[in-house]
Design an enzyme around this catalytic site. Structure first.
Site, short mmCIF file in Angstrom:
data_model
loop_
_atom_site.label_atom_id
_atom_site.label_comp_id
_atom_site.label_asym_id
_atom_site.label_seq_id
_atom_site.Cartn_x
_atom_site.Cartn_y
_atom_site.Cartn_z
N ILE A 202 51.88 21.03 -3.47
CA ILE A 202 51.67 21.77 -2.22
C ILE A 202 51.28 23.20 -2.56
CG2 ILE A 202 52.62 22.45 0.00
CD1 ILE A 202 52.71 19.43 -0.41
N LYS A 203 50.22 23.67 -1.92
CA LYS A 203 49.84 25.08 -2.02
C LYS A 203 50.19 25.74 -0.70
CE LYS A 203 45.81 28.14 -2.55
NZ LYS A 203 44.36 28.22 -2.87
#
Length: 291
Positions: A202-203
C-alpha cells in the site's frame, strides 16, 4: 540416453542436518507464492525490509511537469541510487535503459488527467504486458470516498486477481477524495480496504497524528508518498517519522527530482530508510553531497 556406467551413487547427504530454506520475512507475505515473494524481495531490501522507490509516473495525468520535462536528462541520473523505479510502460520502453537492472513498479491505472475528475480511472495495462516488461509489481490508485470509489476498487480487484495468476504483486495507491480529510481515520480506512481486497503493498500519505495506527492496522507493507515538494529538511523529517512509526519505505518523486540537488537528496533519503539516520544527520549528508 544417459551413460549408466558413469553415474556415481551419492554419498554425502548430511543426514545429521535438517534441510533449511531461508524465508523472506516481510509483513503479510508469508503465504504468498515463491514468484511473488521473489519479486517483493527485489522491491524490499532483504536485509532491512525497506525500500526507496523513485516515482516519476506523474506524466500519466500531469503531462511534462517541472522536473519531468526530459526523463533521460533529469531522472535517468537518479536510477542508480534508487532501489525501485516507478513509472509508466510508455516511459519504461522509450527512456529507461534495460541494462539498468532495477526492479520496476509499473503504473497500471490511468485514463484521466488533471483537467477532469482524477478518480475516474481504468485499468490501463494488461497483466501480460506487465510480465513482458519484467515488472516486479503493478500499481493503481484507489479513491475511497470519491465519486468513482466503486470503479477504483474494481480496478484494484481486477489487477490483484490477474497478479495472483502470474505471481505479480499489486501496490494500491490511496488517492484522496475531494471531500475527505487527510487524517489518520481516513487513511486507516483506505489502507485497510485496499489490503482487505488483497493488495500486497500500500502506498499512502504520512500524517503527523496517528500514523503509527495506520501502519499497525494495515496487514501488508506501507510505503509513503512524498506528496508536494517540501524543503529538504522537512521532507527528510517526514521520511524519518514515517519509518520510525512503521512504514516499510518511501515512494518519492517531487521531493527528490525537484530538489536543489536530486542526487544528494536521494542519498539522504536512502540513509534514513536503510541506515536509520535521523533527519538532522541525513540533512547534513544532503548538504555535504550537494554540488
Amino acid at each position: 540416453m544417459a551413460d549408466l556406467d558413469d553415474i556415481k551413487d551419492g554419498k554425502d547427504f548430511h543426514t545429521d542436518k535438517p534441510q533449511t530454506n531461508t524465508l523472506f520475512s516481510l509483513k503479510g507475505c508469508g503465504a504468498l507464492d515463491w514468484g511473488m515473494q521473489s519479486r517483493l524481495a527485489r522491491i524490499f531490501n532483504p536485509r532491512t525490509r525497506k525500500t526507496v522507490m523513485l516515482a516519476f509516473d506523474h506524466g500519466y495525468f500531469q503531462g511534462p511537469t517541472t522536473g519531468l520535462e526530459r526523463i533521460d536528462i533529469n531522472i535517468a541520473p537518479l536510477f542508480e541510487y534508487a532501489d525501485v523505479l516507478m513509472c509508466t510502460r510508455g516511459i519504461l520502453r522509450s527512456v529507461v535503459p534495460p541494462a539498468i537492472n532495477k526492479p520496476v513498479v509499473l503504473r497500471a491505472s490511468g485514463a484521466n488527467s488533471i483537467l477532469t475528475e482524477l478518480s475516474n480511472e481504468a485499468v490501463a495495462v494488461a497483466m501480460d504486458d506487465a510480465v513482458r516488461l519484467n515488472s516486479c509489481a503493478a500499481a493503481a490508485q484507489v479513491y475511497i470516498g470519491s465519486e468513482h470509489e466503486h470503479q477504483s476498487i474494481k480496478n484494484i480487484i481486477q489487477l490483484i486477481d490477474a497478479g495472483l495468476r502470474v505471481g505479480m504483486p499489486i501496490m494500491a495507491v490511496t488517492g484522496v477524495g475531494k471531500d475527505m480529510a487527510r487524517d489518520q481515520r481516513y487513511f486507516s480506512l483506505a489502507t485497510r480496504i485496499a489490503a482487505e481486497m488483497g493488495a500486497q503493498i500500500i502506498k499512502t500519505y504520512y500524517v503527523d497524528k496517528g500514523f503509527e495506527r495506520i501502519a499497525a492496522g494495515c496487514p501488508v507493507p506501507i510505503v509513503i508518498a512524498g506528496g508536494k515538494k517540501l524543503p529538504e529538511r522537512e521532507a527528510l523529517e517526514m521520511c524519518y517519522q514515517a519509518i520510525d512509526q512503521g512504514a516499510s519505505g518511501v515512494d518519492m518523486g517531487r521531493n527528490i527530482f525537484q530538489s536543489e540537488d536530486p542526487v544528494a537528496m536521494i542519498k539522504a533519503v536512502h540513509a534514513v530508510v536503510h541506515h536509520n539516520e535521523t533527519a538532522e544527520r541525513a540533512y547534513e549528508l544532503f548538504l555535504s553531497e550537494k554540488g
